[in-house]
Design an enzyme around this catalytic site. Structure first.
Site, PDB file in Angstrom:
ATOM      1  N   PHE A  64       5.998   2.258 -12.493  1.00 43.72           N
ATOM      2  CA  PHE A  64       4.933   2.885 -11.700  1.00 43.72           C
ATOM      3  C   PHE A  64       5.040   2.354 -10.277  1.00 43.72           C
ATOM      4  O   PHE A  64       4.977   1.155 -10.041  1.00 43.72           O
ATOM      5  CB  PHE A  64       3.547   2.546 -12.266  1.00 43.72           C
ATOM      6  CG  PHE A  64       2.461   3.302 -11.552  1.00 43.72           C
ATOM      7  CD1 PHE A  64       2.038   4.546 -12.000  1.00 43.72           C
ATOM      8  CD2 PHE A  64       1.864   2.786 -10.398  1.00 43.72           C
ATOM      9  CE1 PHE A  64       1.048   5.260 -11.325  1.00 43.72           C
ATOM     10  CE2 PHE A  64       0.875   3.488  -9.721  1.00 43.72           C
ATOM     11  CZ  PHE A  64       0.474   4.730 -10.187  1.00 43.72           C
ATOM     12  N   ASP A 106       8.816  -4.409  -6.104  1.00 43.40           N
ATOM     13  CA  ASP A 106       7.476  -3.858  -5.876  1.00 43.40           C
ATOM     14  C   ASP A 106       6.443  -4.809  -6.493  1.00 43.40           C
ATOM     15  O   ASP A 106       6.185  -4.790  -7.684  1.00 43.40           O
ATOM     16  CB  ASP A 106       7.382  -2.459  -6.512  1.00 43.40           C
ATOM     17  CG  ASP A 106       6.064  -1.780  -6.197  1.00 43.40           C
ATOM     18  OD1 ASP A 106       5.206  -2.417  -5.567  1.00 43.40           O
ATOM     19  OD2 ASP A 106       5.909  -0.609  -6.593  1.00 43.40           O
ATOM     20  N   LYS A 119      -3.068  -4.240  -3.135  1.00 44.22           N
ATOM     21  CA  LYS A 119      -4.072  -4.780  -4.057  1.00 44.22           C
ATOM     22  C   LYS A 119      -4.678  -6.116  -3.594  1.00 44.22           C
ATOM     23  O   LYS A 119      -5.490  -6.124  -2.695  1.00 44.22           O
ATOM     24  CB  LYS A 119      -3.476  -4.884  -5.455  1.00 44.22           C
ATOM     25  CG  LYS A 119      -3.186  -3.469  -6.051  1.00 44.22           C
ATOM     26  CD  LYS A 119      -3.004  -3.510  -7.526  1.00 44.22           C
ATOM     27  CE  LYS A 119      -2.554  -2.184  -8.112  1.00 44.22           C
ATOM     28  NZ  LYS A 119      -3.630  -1.362  -8.629  1.00 44.22           N
ATOM     29  N   THR A 179      -0.683   6.761  11.718  1.00 44.80           N
ATOM     30  CA  THR A 179      -1.702   6.513  12.744  1.00 44.80           C
ATOM     31  C   THR A 179      -2.305   5.110  12.605  1.00 44.80           C
ATOM     32  O   THR A 179      -2.274   4.315  13.539  1.00 44.80           O
ATOM     33  CB  THR A 179      -2.838   7.560  12.652  1.00 44.80           C
ATOM     34  OG1 THR A 179      -2.259   8.851  12.739  1.00 44.80           O
ATOM     35  CG2 THR A 179      -3.852   7.360  13.768  1.00 44.80           C
TER      36      THR A 179
END
Ligand SMILES: Cc1ncc(COP(=O)(O)O)c(C=O)c1O
Length: 486
Positions: free
Chosen positions: A203, A312, A342, A366
């Site tokens: 994931f 990751d 997280k 942005t």
């Protein structure tokens, strides 16, 4: 409330020596007055559902009342929270260090503006990066880019790998006119056929690049177009890992062979792998672990095939007994890219030197993060260091895992595969349905917990989760299991 005692008494000695990063801010146990969700949560869920899809909502939370590891819901129920907003509350609720950082009048101007960090950052920005994110940077990774969420961090890790690959291919020459024109049509050579290799069960998020790399559940992917990228098998290991070394090694070797073969085949098909991405523990996919050997070999394969090695760590920062889970692997070199989000409250990627894009605006959006969240990250990092919280996830986690193993022995018809690293612990139920029932029963007894994968109950406690909280959890878990039909 169920009677609780067994694990509390076995944790008594540990608890006496226990630390407390939030000593004044906690409760002695859950207090449940209604079914979970209670009537007020149900009313709010139905109100929300008039405005947006809300079927995933478990409970509405009274953030003001919640403290430490205990969350109050809208019905006044107090639950021990071992979910922590899907592993993303670093210090539980209303931690005094975070509250006091936010009360500093000197930061009001930073809270009042959400700047375009890529073109006009606040004067304090460099210092903020240095004192928060760079203070916990993985060894050897001296660049950090801030982003918006975990998936956004992953997207930009992939982009970094693709840009690097193309720059290496092109050398000093400028892109051709054909490349400029074809990229606007989403066609090669301007949009090259490069790929990211990830693992079945992985994931990495829900934006389109990240979702293409994600392989955990149909639900996330069905009906959505995806990049044509390869996936390799992830080792299916037996736990405890140290009791099954030989068969686990064989399984890992077979998966590594598959990685090599897949990378070669895809390269031969004109779709070379530019990025090899892996979670240290496949989390959403069901808390699947692999050994340091597997990850060291993966890094070697990435190097051999000319891909970047991306780890990751969105879900694993701080909780596995080391600051970064990849520190457990004894890698000969730093990973090329480490993504986070997280528990660090702001997301992004640490990147090794030499991987910056050749021009500006290529890794950009942005906001590129949020200084107000970096103020929280700063307080979190300082608290982690002041109270040695990461090392404590190791000791508290060892007790928690021991307790899970004991329960697994007592309830072999229900539980199996207790496993963990630090307090990132989990255990499997016999069936997916049983997992859902046990999770629901735990919630109704005052433990806010969720599952992952097919059959897994996962713990994602905060970094201020102590032995006494583990004891409360284990006692209630024990009582819930005792009530399940054998
Ligand atoms: C390993 C990993 N990567 C990426 C993500 C995506 O993060 P986010 O939900 O913040 O986009 C998650 C989320 O659970 C994750 O566990």
């Amino acid at each position: 409330m169920l009677a609780i005692s067994r694990f509390r008494s076995s944790f008594r000695i540990l608890a006496a020596a226990s630390f407390s990063a939030d000593a004044s801010a906690d409760f002695s146990g859950p207090e449940v007055k209604t079914r979970i969700p209670g009537p007020e949560s149900l009313r709010l869920i139905s109100e929300l559902n008039k405005i947006q899809e809300s079927r995933a909502v478990d409970i509405f939370i009274d953030f003001k009342k919640s403290r430490g590891n205990y969350v109050y819901d809208a019905d006044g129920n107090r639950l021990l929270d071992v979910c922590n907003h899907i592993a993303s509350l670093p210090l539980g609720y209303n931690h005094p260090d975070i509250l006091s950082a936010l009360q500093d009048p000197g930061i009001l101007h930073l809270l009042a503006h959400r700047p375009a960090l890529g073109i006009a950052p606040p004067t304090e920005f460099v210092h903020m990066l240095e004192s928060s994110l760079l203070a916990v940077a993985p060894a050897g990774l001296t660049d950090v880019m801030t982003m918006m969420c975990g998936a956004c961090a992953v997207e930009n890790a992939f982009k970094t790998a693709f840009l690097h690959y193309q720059r290496r291919e092109r050398g000093e020459t400028e892109p051709t006119d054909e490349e400029y024109q074809s990229c606007l049509r989403n066609e090669p050579p301007g949009s090259p056929n490069l790929t990211v290799l990830t693992f079945k069960g992985s994931f990495h998020g829900r934006t389109f690049g990240a979702l293409s790399a994600t392989r955990s559940k149909y639900l996330h992917k069905l009906d959505l177009p995806a990049f044509d990228w390869p996936a390799a098998p992830f080792p299916q290991l037996k736990y405890p890992l140290d009791e099954h070394e030989q068969e686990n090694r064989r399984e890992e070797m077979s998966c590594l062979d598959a990685v090599r073969n897949i990378a070669r085949e895809w390269s031969e098909r004109g779709k070379p792998v530019a990025c090899l991405s892996v979670e240290p523990i496949q989390s959403e996919g069901g808390d699947r672990h692999a050994t340091p050997y597997f990850f060291r070999e993966l890094q070697t394969i990435a190097k051999d095939i000319g891909a970047l090695f991306h780890v990751d760590e969105v879900q694993t920062f701080g909780i596995t007994g080391k600051l970064w889970a990849h520190e457990h692997w004894d890698l000969p070199h730093s990973p090329d890219i480490v993504t986070f989000a997280k528990k660090l409250q702001t997301s992004g990627a640490f990147v090794r030197p030499g991987l910056r894009p050749d021009r500006s605006w290529r890794i950009f959006n942005t906001w590129m993060g949020d200084p107000s969240k970096m103020i929280i990250a700063d307080a979190v990092v300082k608290c982690i260091k002041k109270h040695d919280l990461v090392q404590k996830t190791g000791t508290v986690g060892a007790g928690l895992l021991k307790g899970l193993n004991e329960l697994q022995e007592r309830y072999p018809a229900i539980l199996s595969r207790a496993r963990g690293a630090g307090t990132l612990c989990s255990i499997d139920c016999r069936t997916s349905q049983l997992k859902d029932e046990v999770v629901k029963a735990l919630q109704n007894e005052g433990i806010y917990i969720i599952g992952c994968g097919e059959r897994t109950i996962r713990l994602r406690p905060s970094l201020v989760f102590e032995d006494r909280h583990a004891a409360v959890f284990l006692d209630i878990f024990d009582a819930v299991l005792a009530r399940q039909p054998k």
